[in-house]
Each structure stands twice: as C-alpha cells, then as structure tokens.
Design an enzyme around this catalytic site. Structure first.
Site, PDB file in Angstrom:
ATOM      1  N   GLU A   4       0.798  -1.215   0.000  1.00  0.00           N
ATOM      2  CA  GLU A   4       0.000   0.000   0.000  1.00  0.00           C
ATOM      3  C   GLU A   4       0.840   1.279   0.000  1.00  0.00           C
ATOM      4  O   GLU A   4       0.522   2.231  -0.720  1.00  0.00           O
ATOM      5  CB  GLU A   4      -0.934   0.013   1.220  1.00  0.00           C
ATOM      6  CG  GLU A   4      -2.095  -0.962   1.121  1.00  0.00           C
ATOM      7  CD  GLU A   4      -3.140  -0.509   0.112  1.00  0.00           C
ATOM      8  OE1 GLU A   4      -3.166   0.683  -0.242  1.00  0.00           O
ATOM      9  OE2 GLU A   4      -3.931  -1.358  -0.319  1.00  0.00           O
ATOM     10  N   SER A   5       1.875   1.339   0.820  1.00  0.00           N
ATOM     11  CA  SER A   5       2.590   2.617   0.979  1.00  0.00           C
ATOM     12  C   SER A   5       4.102   2.501   0.919  1.00  0.00           C
ATOM     13  O   SER A   5       4.783   3.525   0.991  1.00  0.00           O
ATOM     14  CB  SER A   5       2.224   3.240   2.333  1.00  0.00           C
ATOM     15  OG  SER A   5       2.779   2.476   3.402  1.00  0.00           O
TER      16      SER A   5
END
Length: 211
Positions: free
Chosen positions: A100-101
């Site tokens: 995700e990040s």
C-alpha cells in the site's frame, strides 16, 4: 505471472506450515488440510522467536523504503502488538503496508487514502469509535499507531466477513467488500491482481523467517 505466483505461494505456505507443525511438537488434535492459499505461517503454527529480527533485516534490504532500520524495528513491534490484539498475522499486515505505501507514513493515494495502510478517512471515521479513538482530524491517519490500529482491525474484519478467505479479504481491502461480495454472489472469480501482490510480499517474508 499468476501461473508462477500461485503454485509457489501455495507450496511455500504449505512447507512453512509443515515446518511449524514439526517444530511445535506432537499435538493431540489432527491438523486439517489447509485450503490453497488460505493459510499462513503465523496462523498455522506460530512464528519463531527470531521472526522480528529477520523481518526487519528483510525490510531494511528493500529499495524505496523511507524508514531507517531503527524506525522499521519500532514499526514491526507495533504491528506485532496490534496483530496480537486482533489475533491476526503480523506478516500479513506488514505485506499490506509494503504494497500500500512502501512504509511511507505520509503517503496519500489519488483517492485520498492515507498513511501506512492507506486507510480512507471515511472508513477510519466509521471504525474509530469501535476502537475508542476520538476522531479529531483525518490527519490522525498519518500517525502510525492510529493507522496500523484501524488498518489491522479492518483486515481482520474482512477476514471474518469472508470466512477466512484470504484472497477475497485482500481483494475487498482494495476494491471494497460490497464489490467482492457481488462477484461471489454471481459465482464469478474474485479479482486476484491485488491479492497476488500481497502474497508475493507475504511469501518472501515467510521464506526469510522460516529459513
């Protein structure tokens, strides 16, 4: 690459489960056969005592992660505590964060999702009261403790909602549970592109830890 990823993921998980079962010693309860890609090392037999150090070393070697080794260590311990609270797999949460990040606590997606686990503010505002969080600002999602707490709760909620089906839960994390339930209601295949990305990281972490 699915034709490579899926069999490799399945084989790696099953080998890890066998190893965990062997080293855990004899049990009075027979172990049921795990469905394909529906079992992980942590959920099957627990993680070895050294898992945090090995996970930190693996993450520290990855490109593009903006955290220092010390910061990664603090985050891994935070993930472990939070995963234990909700009885879920910390490696799975770390895999979600990586996808995700890439461990950027200030990441913001084009759709407004924020922080390490890319939680949307509207989702966070709904979950926060259940966890006793006083929601004063959407910027709370840039706080790793808040983000990981809400994100981990949501992952576990999706696992329960989809009866432990990891692929469906992962797909729902990206696309929303309603959309995935629609696929299942029509007996159509769950989109697996995002789930494959999670499994790629999860298998790499499990391989590192089980080595």
């Amino acid at each position: 690459m699915k034709w490579i990823t899926r069999p490799f993921a399945t084989l790696t998980v099953l080998l890890a489960v066998v190893a965990a079962t062997f080293f855990a010693g004899p049990s009075s309860e027979p172990m049921a056969a795990a469905p394909v890609r529906q079992q992980t090392l942590a959920l099957a037999g627990g993680l070895p005592d050294s898992w945090e150090h090995r996970a930190i070393a693996w993450l520290d070697a990855q490109r593009g992660i903006p955290m220092s080794r010390t910061e990664l260590g603090s985050l891994v311990r935070l993930v472990d505590r939070t995963a234990e609270r909700f009885e879920t797999d910390p490696l799975m949460i770390l895999a979600v964060i990586q996808v995700e990040s890439r461990f950027d606590p200030f990441a913001v997606s084009p759709r407004g999702a924020r922080g390490l686990m890319q939680v949307r503010p509207e989702t966070a505002r709904e979950i926060a009261p259940r966890l006793g969080i006083e929601w004063t600002s959407d910027d709370l999602l840039f706080d790793p403790e808040v983000n990981v707490l809400i994100g981990t709760w949501y992952v576990q909620h999706l696992l329960e909602r989809f009866d432990g089906n990891l692929d469906a839960a992962f797909a729902a994390y990206e696309a929303g549970p309603g959309r995935i339930e629609g696929h299942l209601a029509r007996s159509s295949e769950v989109p697996l592109r995002y789930a494959d990305r999670i499994w790629n990281v999860l298998v790499a972490l499990q391989t590192q830890i089980a080595a």
